[in-house]
Design an enzyme around this catalytic site. Sequence first.
Site, PDB file in Angstrom:
ATOM      1  N   ASP A  54       0.838  -1.204   0.000  1.00  0.00           N
ATOM      2  CA  ASP A  54       0.000   0.000   0.000  1.00  0.00           C
ATOM      3  C   ASP A  54       0.875   1.256   0.000  1.00  0.00           C
ATOM      4  O   ASP A  54       0.375   2.379  -0.086  1.00  0.00           O
ATOM      5  CB  ASP A  54      -1.011  -0.003   1.159  1.00  0.00           C
ATOM      6  CG  ASP A  54      -0.348   0.008   2.524  1.00  0.00           C
ATOM      7  OD1 ASP A  54       0.886  -0.160   2.598  1.00  0.00           O
ATOM      8  OD2 ASP A  54      -1.064   0.178   3.534  1.00  0.00           O
ATOM      9  N   SER A  55       2.195   1.058   0.037  1.00  0.00           N
ATOM     10  CA  SER A  55       3.119   2.181  -0.176  1.00  0.00           C
ATOM     11  C   SER A  55       2.879   2.812  -1.546  1.00  0.00           C
ATOM     12  O   SER A  55       3.333   3.928  -1.803  1.00  0.00           O
ATOM     13  CB  SER A  55       4.571   1.722  -0.055  1.00  0.00           C
ATOM     14  OG  SER A  55       4.808   0.592  -0.872  1.00  0.00           O
ATOM     15  N   ASP A  93      -1.182  -6.118  -0.500  1.00  0.00           N
ATOM     16  CA  ASP A  93      -1.391  -5.461   0.792  1.00  0.00           C
ATOM     17  C   ASP A  93      -2.870  -5.125   0.959  1.00  0.00           C
ATOM     18  O   ASP A  93      -3.486  -4.588   0.037  1.00  0.00           O
ATOM     19  CB  ASP A  93      -0.596  -4.139   0.797  1.00  0.00           C
ATOM     20  CG  ASP A  93       0.179  -3.946   2.063  1.00  0.00           C
ATOM     21  OD1 ASP A  93      -0.075  -4.670   3.043  1.00  0.00           O
ATOM     22  OD2 ASP A  93       1.061  -3.063   2.074  1.00  0.00           O
ATOM     23  N   LYS A 123      -1.477  -9.256   2.720  1.00  0.00           N
ATOM     24  CA  LYS A 123      -0.719  -8.818   3.905  1.00  0.00           C
ATOM     25  C   LYS A 123      -1.623  -7.966   4.789  1.00  0.00           C
ATOM     26  O   LYS A 123      -2.354  -7.112   4.294  1.00  0.00           O
ATOM     27  CB  LYS A 123       0.531  -8.032   3.503  1.00  0.00           C
ATOM     28  CG  LYS A 123       1.319  -7.503   4.703  1.00  0.00           C
ATOM     29  CD  LYS A 123       2.739  -7.125   4.339  1.00  0.00           C
ATOM     30  CE  LYS A 123       2.901  -5.763   3.729  1.00  0.00           C
ATOM     31  NZ  LYS A 123       2.383  -4.656   4.575  1.00  0.00           N
ATOM     32  N   GLU A 125      -1.578  -5.731   8.512  1.00  0.00           N
ATOM     33  CA  GLU A 125      -0.748  -5.141   9.568  1.00  0.00           C
ATOM     34  C   GLU A 125      -1.315  -5.471  10.948  1.00  0.00           C
ATOM     35  O   GLU A 125      -2.535  -5.473  11.141  1.00  0.00           O
ATOM     36  CB  GLU A 125      -0.665  -3.623   9.387  1.00  0.00           C
ATOM     37  CG  GLU A 125       0.113  -3.212   8.137  1.00  0.00           C
ATOM     38  CD  GLU A 125       0.350  -1.705   8.046  1.00  0.00           C
ATOM     39  OE1 GLU A 125       0.032  -0.978   9.005  1.00  0.00           O
ATOM     40  OE2 GLU A 125       0.865  -1.268   6.998  1.00  0.00           O
ATOM     41  N   GLU A 192       9.119  -4.446  10.382  1.00  0.00           N
ATOM     42  CA  GLU A 192       9.512  -3.119   9.887  1.00  0.00           C
ATOM     43  C   GLU A 192       9.919  -2.205  11.037  1.00  0.00           C
ATOM     44  O   GLU A 192       9.220  -2.097  12.063  1.00  0.00           O
ATOM     45  CB  GLU A 192       8.332  -2.483   9.120  1.00  0.00           C
ATOM     46  CG  GLU A 192       8.668  -1.082   8.612  1.00  0.00           C
ATOM     47  CD  GLU A 192       7.723  -0.547   7.541  1.00  0.00           C
ATOM     48  OE1 GLU A 192       6.795  -1.263   7.142  1.00  0.00           O
ATOM     49  OE2 GLU A 192       7.939   0.606   7.118  1.00  0.00           O
TER      50      GLU A 192
HETATM   51  O1  KIV Z   1       3.553  -1.123   1.594  1.00  0.00           O
HETATM   52  C1  KIV Z   1       4.703  -1.587   1.575  1.00  0.00           C
HETATM   53  O2  KIV Z   1       5.485  -1.355   0.654  1.00  0.00           O
HETATM   54  C2  KIV Z   1       5.104  -2.431   2.694  1.00  0.00           C
HETATM   55  C3  KIV Z   1       6.520  -2.896   2.773  1.00  0.00           C
HETATM   56  C4  KIV Z   1       7.415  -1.776   3.029  1.00  0.00           C
HETATM   57  C5  KIV Z   1       6.702  -3.998   3.745  1.00  0.00           C
HETATM   58  O3  KIV Z   1       4.303  -2.721   3.519  1.00  0.00           O
END
Ligand code: KIV
Length: 296
Positions: A54-55, A93, A123, A125, A192
């Site tokens: 989600d980055s 994510d 993924k 969190e 992280e």
């Molecule tokens: O969103 C992302 O890129 C991440 C990674 C940095 C682990 O969660």
Amino acid sequence: MSLTPIGEPRQKITVASLREKKIQHQPITCLTAYDYASARLVDEADIDIILVGDSLAQTMLGYENTLSVTVDEMLHHVRAVRRGVKHALLIADMPYGSYHVGTEDAVKNASRFVKEGGAEAVKIEGGEKRADLIRRVIDAEIPVAGHIGLTPQSVNVMGGYKVQGKSLAGVEQLMRDAVALDRAGVACIYLEGIPREVAAMITAEVATPTIGIGAGPECDGQVLVFHDILNLTFGPPAKFVRRYGDAAALITDAVQAFRSDVLSRQYPSDSESYHLSKETQQALETVLERKQGMRR
Ligand code: KIV
């Protein structure tokens, strides 16, 4: 580690292969990718896991943080990445709000990433407090990657992007989080922004492979953000980022050279242009001459 030797078939990476790599002490590689082109390049470079993080809220969409990105926006990118990936394990994510409302909602959203996006895992969190929810998603036949430590979706609760697990209580919480995820049966745990010593303890404690980002070298694998390693983030990098290339400089040079060639009429050249065939050219000249003759 070198690429798969030419002629040797590359293996499809699965959740089981990640466990095997941990057992064999083979480092696991992971990069983010958000579109078809970057996914193809990362996959063809033999990276084990491609994470549609989600980055992308920041790197691709220009949002201030990850909180605004939606499931539909994420899915758009997951589908593009899916089309570019053959061998890596594809993890999507789950964005903020997609698993916070209720378990049913979380399972429904997770299944969209598999059904509509082609992701092989999602993924989520959070550690101890998400363990039951994660079990329910796994029960729906969806592998889950955990993510603990500096979890960017908790930025408002953490009061900024701060390294986690620096106090004794913090270390104990992180250990509980990791063990809870391990017991829930996650595919891997992203660690992280935590002290190296804590990441090493977690990695030794759990059977699940750990993938670090700002968590030191003892993790079972490492992940970085594609745009970070290529200097495409327009800001000072975090301490743990290593730049492996300067795509910003490359792109700027290419764009400026194009502009300059157009302004000076150096682009396009004759060889970069399409041409009429000789016959059509001759026929055209005959028509033009006839028209000119009629005008005289
Ligand atoms: O969103 C992302 O890129 C991440 C990674 C940095 C682990 O969660």
